[in-house]
Design an enzyme around this catalytic site. Structure first.
Site, PDB file in Angstrom:
ATOM      1  CE  LYS A   1      -1.307   2.719   3.098  1.00  0.00           C
ATOM      2  NZ  LYS A   1      -1.103   3.994   2.396  1.00  0.00           N
TER       3      LYS A   1
ATOM      4  N   GLY B   1       0.815   2.850  14.355  1.00  0.00           N
ATOM      5  CA  GLY B   1       1.281   1.497  14.692  1.00  0.00           C
ATOM      6  C   GLY B   1       0.388   0.849  15.746  1.00  0.00           C
TER       7      GLY B   1
ATOM      8  CD  GLU C   1      11.565  -1.519  12.026  1.00  0.00           C
ATOM      9  OE1 GLU C   1      12.054  -0.570  12.667  1.00  0.00           O
ATOM     10  OE2 GLU C   1      12.057  -2.656  12.022  1.00  0.00           O
TER      11      GLU C   1
ATOM     12  CB  CYS D   1      12.527   6.640  12.028  1.00  0.00           C
ATOM     13  SG  CYS D   1      13.553   5.531  11.053  1.00  0.00           S
TER      14      CYS D   1
ATOM     15  CD  GLU E   1       9.167  10.499  15.052  1.00  0.00           C
ATOM     16  OE1 GLU E   1       7.962  10.221  14.899  1.00  0.00           O
ATOM     17  OE2 GLU E   1      10.090   9.788  14.608  1.00  0.00           O
TER      18      GLU E   1
HETATM   19  P1  NAD Z   1       1.767   7.529   9.422  1.00  0.00           P
HETATM   20  O1  NAD Z   1       1.727   6.572  10.533  1.00  0.00           O
HETATM   21  O2  NAD Z   1       0.793   8.636   9.399  1.00  0.00           O
HETATM   22  O3  NAD Z   1       1.574   6.782   8.014  1.00  0.00           O
HETATM   23  C1  NAD Z   1       2.405   5.727   7.602  1.00  0.00           C
HETATM   24  C2  NAD Z   1       1.676   4.900   6.561  1.00  0.00           C
HETATM   25  O4  NAD Z   1       0.554   4.271   7.154  1.00  0.00           O
HETATM   26  C3  NAD Z   1       1.136   5.682   5.374  1.00  0.00           C
HETATM   27  O5  NAD Z   1       1.289   4.885   4.226  1.00  0.00           O
HETATM   28  C4  NAD Z   1      -0.341   5.859   5.727  1.00  0.00           C
HETATM   29  O6  NAD Z   1      -1.149   6.021   4.571  1.00  0.00           O
HETATM   30  C5  NAD Z   1      -0.636   4.549   6.413  1.00  0.00           C
HETATM   31  N1  NAD Z   1      -1.722   4.555   7.390  1.00  0.00           N
HETATM   32  C6  NAD Z   1      -2.128   5.569   8.189  1.00  0.00           C
HETATM   33  N2  NAD Z   1      -3.120   5.143   9.005  1.00  0.00           N
HETATM   34  C7  NAD Z   1      -3.318   3.826   8.730  1.00  0.00           C
HETATM   35  C8  NAD Z   1      -4.175   2.811   9.262  1.00  0.00           C
HETATM   36  N3  NAD Z   1      -5.034   3.063  10.250  1.00  0.00           N
HETATM   37  N4  NAD Z   1      -4.082   1.569   8.766  1.00  0.00           N
HETATM   38  C9  NAD Z   1      -3.196   1.279   7.776  1.00  0.00           C
HETATM   39  N5  NAD Z   1      -2.368   2.185   7.220  1.00  0.00           N
HETATM   40  C10 NAD Z   1      -2.415   3.443   7.701  1.00  0.00           C
HETATM   41  O7  NAD Z   1       3.265   8.070   9.381  1.00  0.00           O
HETATM   42  P2  NAD Z   1       3.890   9.213   8.459  1.00  0.00           P
HETATM   43  O8  NAD Z   1       3.556  10.547   9.000  1.00  0.00           O
HETATM   44  O9  NAD Z   1       3.565   8.909   7.036  1.00  0.00           O
HETATM   45  O10 NAD Z   1       5.473   8.912   8.673  1.00  0.00           O
HETATM   46  C11 NAD Z   1       6.243   9.466   9.658  1.00  0.00           C
HETATM   47  C12 NAD Z   1       6.441   8.490  10.805  1.00  0.00           C
HETATM   48  O11 NAD Z   1       7.086   7.299  10.353  1.00  0.00           O
HETATM   49  C13 NAD Z   1       7.350   9.030  11.884  1.00  0.00           C
HETATM   50  O12 NAD Z   1       6.801   8.762  13.141  1.00  0.00           O
HETATM   51  C14 NAD Z   1       8.650   8.260  11.705  1.00  0.00           C
HETATM   52  O13 NAD Z   1       9.457   8.150  12.840  1.00  0.00           O
HETATM   53  C15 NAD Z   1       8.133   6.940  11.255  1.00  0.00           C
HETATM   54  N6  NAD Z   1       9.199   6.178  10.577  1.00  0.00           N
HETATM   55  C16 NAD Z   1       9.731   5.087  11.221  1.00  0.00           C
HETATM   56  C17 NAD Z   1      10.769   4.363  10.637  1.00  0.00           C
HETATM   57  C18 NAD Z   1      11.371   3.147  11.312  1.00  0.00           C
HETATM   58  O14 NAD Z   1      12.036   2.353  10.644  1.00  0.00           O
HETATM   59  N7  NAD Z   1      11.211   2.948  12.609  1.00  0.00           N
HETATM   60  C19 NAD Z   1      11.249   4.758   9.388  1.00  0.00           C
HETATM   61  C20 NAD Z   1      10.697   5.885   8.783  1.00  0.00           C
HETATM   62  C21 NAD Z   1       9.660   6.577   9.386  1.00  0.00           C
END
Ligand code: NAD
Length: 498
Positions: free
Chosen positions: A188, A245, A262, A296, A395
């Site tokens: 997705k 998450g 993650e 991240c 964060e």
């Molecule tokens: P987000 O959680 O808003 O979205 C991430 C993804 O999940 C997107 O593709 C979004 O469309 C999807 N999504 C959102 N709600 C969902 C749901 N209920 N069910 C299924 N999918 C859903 O995060 P973001 O703002 O896009 O990204 C930034 C975050 O990602 C930061 O917190 C960052 O730290 C984290 N991140 C973590 C890592 C790691 O490896 N630990 C790496 C990169 C980014």
């Protein structure tokens, strides 16, 4: 400020711009919804892409289910799948420049940064192609009644969900391990950065990956939730915010679907008293706000000995204040814009909160007024930050770093561990064994001494609210496998078993 140097009409196929990849075909979406891709530099839309509705999501899952239940993929030998991974890597390598350019176009990663980290995708594919040749997918053990065959079976249909910030490298970690394990996949892609995953689908098509093994749709959060809730999905591998998450973990818990998370970070860099400042800042600075802090593992809390606080804040502010902020397409730019308006507003809000809670601005602290357009925020350092302040706890995901003073090493370790997160961390010292000793006391998934490294063969992931499970290394492959034990009577001959 120059405009975007990327022409999607000329550089992307019609399939990538307007279709989804499902069951080995480029299909027109059922949905009529679209998302607009906006350049972070010009604030102008440069492409409109389709967004999946629930029918599109279900079609992708059905194709992955069929490929897993009746297709050749899970039954192939590890060597056969390894060969596919290598060919996929070759197809990705031939599009490396395009994929790097997408990172700059979609989220404003400076070209030097995109060129440096885009090859992570081929490194991961090559790593898992190699590992799967020696990985113990089958083991034989003696038992009291005969023997047991321990099989590591693919977990099944997997949903791979990644955020917008580093779509290709994050997806490559997941996809290469999932494919090596024998799983089938629904990606997705996020609405902000869908193109990378669709180019990957083009690569899969080119190397004749069996139909349905990889399916790619672009979908928003609501349709992402629909995908996670689909009972035909056996495992979800998610990278994104801690808040999302937790929602995904709850949905998976209902049917005990496997899940890897993650999530966010608030990583600490501990500068020990014996550290030499010049080499420390040279290796630390690139990781405190790489890619405008939208990573991240950014080292966003700098912990310094109290008696060196002023010296370090001045030297570090001079380094950060001297960074060249500008057009990400310009080779000399070190820091580009934030990825979108939402990020821009969020980061400026945190800077206001930092000020209002009493932190001192050492450098930066506002949007870059010299640019008429684009989501540019000055690289910002707050000093005098105490662990209770919001900017030390949450964060920010932007170019904002805090400096906090500690009294002794135990205090530094306690400050580093005083966080809901536990993703990454660094220790700087002239005594690397002492650095190791401090590192192992940190409650975080990854720590580097005197620098920051991530390697395909080493697990990456978080303690605490930074996640569950690991990606990379054999651990990342195991995350897409189920152990199955088959007990056999003593007359069964191991050499005759598949
Ligand atoms: P987000 O959680 O808003 O979205 C991430 C993804 O999940 C997107 O593709 C979004 O469309 C999807 N999504 C959102 N709600 C969902 C749901 N209920 N069910 C299924 N999918 C859903 O995060 P973001 O703002 O896009 O990204 C930034 C975050 O990602 C930061 O917190 C960052 O730290 C984290 N991140 C973590 C890592 C790691 O490896 N630990 C790496 C990169 C980014």
């Amino acid at each position: 400020m120059t405009t975007s140097r990327f022409d999607p009409q000329a550089e992307l196929s019609d399939d990538v711009r307007s279709r989804f990849y499902i069951g080995g075909h480029w299909v027109l979406p059922n949905s009529k919804e679209t998302a607009s891709l906006v350049s972070p530099t010009t604030e102008k839309s440069f492409l409109s892409v389709p967004l999946a509705d629930r029918r599109d999501v279900d079609d992708a899952v059905r194709a992955a289910r069929k490929a897993f239940d009746t297709g050749p993929w899970p039954l192939m030998s590890a060597a056969e799948r390894s060969d596919y991974l290598r060919r996929l890597s070759g197809a990705v390598a031939s599009r490396m420049q395009l994929l790097s350019r997408l990172w700059t176009a979609e989220v404003g990663a400076p070209v030097w940064f995109a060129d440096l980290f885009t090859p992570t995708a081929t490194a991961m594919l090559e790593y898992y192609a190699e590992l799967s040749l020696s990985f113990p997918f089958k083991e034989h053990r003696q038992t009291r009644g005969g023997h047991a065959r321990v099989l590591r079976q693919p977990v099944g249909v997997t949903a791979l969900i990644a955020p917008w910030n580093a779509q290709l490298p994050i997806l490559a970690y997941k996809l290469s391990a999932a494919l090596a394990a024998g799983c089938t996949v629904v990606v997705k892609a996020p609405p902000e950065t869908p193109l990378d995953a669709l180019v990957l689908a083009e690569c899969a098509h080119e190397v004749d990956l069996p139909p349905g093994v990889l399916n790619v749709i672009t979908a928003d959060a609501d349709r992402g939730a629909h995908l996670v809730a689909n009972v035909a999905v056996d495992k979800v591998s998610f990278t994104g915010s801690t808040a999302t998450g937790k929602v995904i973990a709850k949905t998976c818990a209902d049917r005990l679907a496997r899940v890897t998370l993650e999530l966010g970070g608030k990583s600490a860099a501990i500068i020990l008293e014996d550290a030499e400042l010049e080499p420390t800042l040279a290796s630390l600075s690139p990781y405190t706000m790489p890619f405008s802090g939208q990573i991240c593992f950014a080292q966003t809390r700098i912990l310094v000995p109290r008696n060196r606080e002023q010296e370090i804040v001045e030297a570090y502010s001079a380094v950060i204040g001297g960074l060249n902020v500008g057009d990400p397409w310009d080779e000399t730019t070190q820091i580009g814009p934030l990825a979108n308006r939402r990020q821009f507003d969020r980061v400026l809000r945190y800077i206001d909160v930092g000020r209002s809670e009493g932190a001192r601005l050492a450098t930066g602290g506002k949007s870059c007024e010299r640019f008429e357009r684009g989501y540019f925020v000055e690289p910002t350092i707050f000093s005098g930050v105490t662990p209770d302040m919001t900017i030390a706890r949450e964060e920010i995901f932007g170019p904002v770093v805090t400096v906090t003073a500690y009294d002794d090493v135990d205090h530094a370790i306690a400050l580093a561990n005083d966080s809901d997160f536990g993703l990454s961390g660094t220790v700087f010292t002239t005594d690397v064994e002492r650095g190791y000793d401090v590192a192992r006391q940190l409650k975080t998934g990854n720590v580097s001494v005197n620098g920051l490294e991530m390697s395909p063969n080493v697990p990456f992931g978080g303690f605490k609210q930074s996640g569950v499970g690991r990606e990379g290394g054999p651990e990342g492959l195991s995350a897409f496998l189920e152990d199955q034990a088959i007990y056999l009577p003593s007359e069964a001959q191991p050499s005759k078993l598949a």
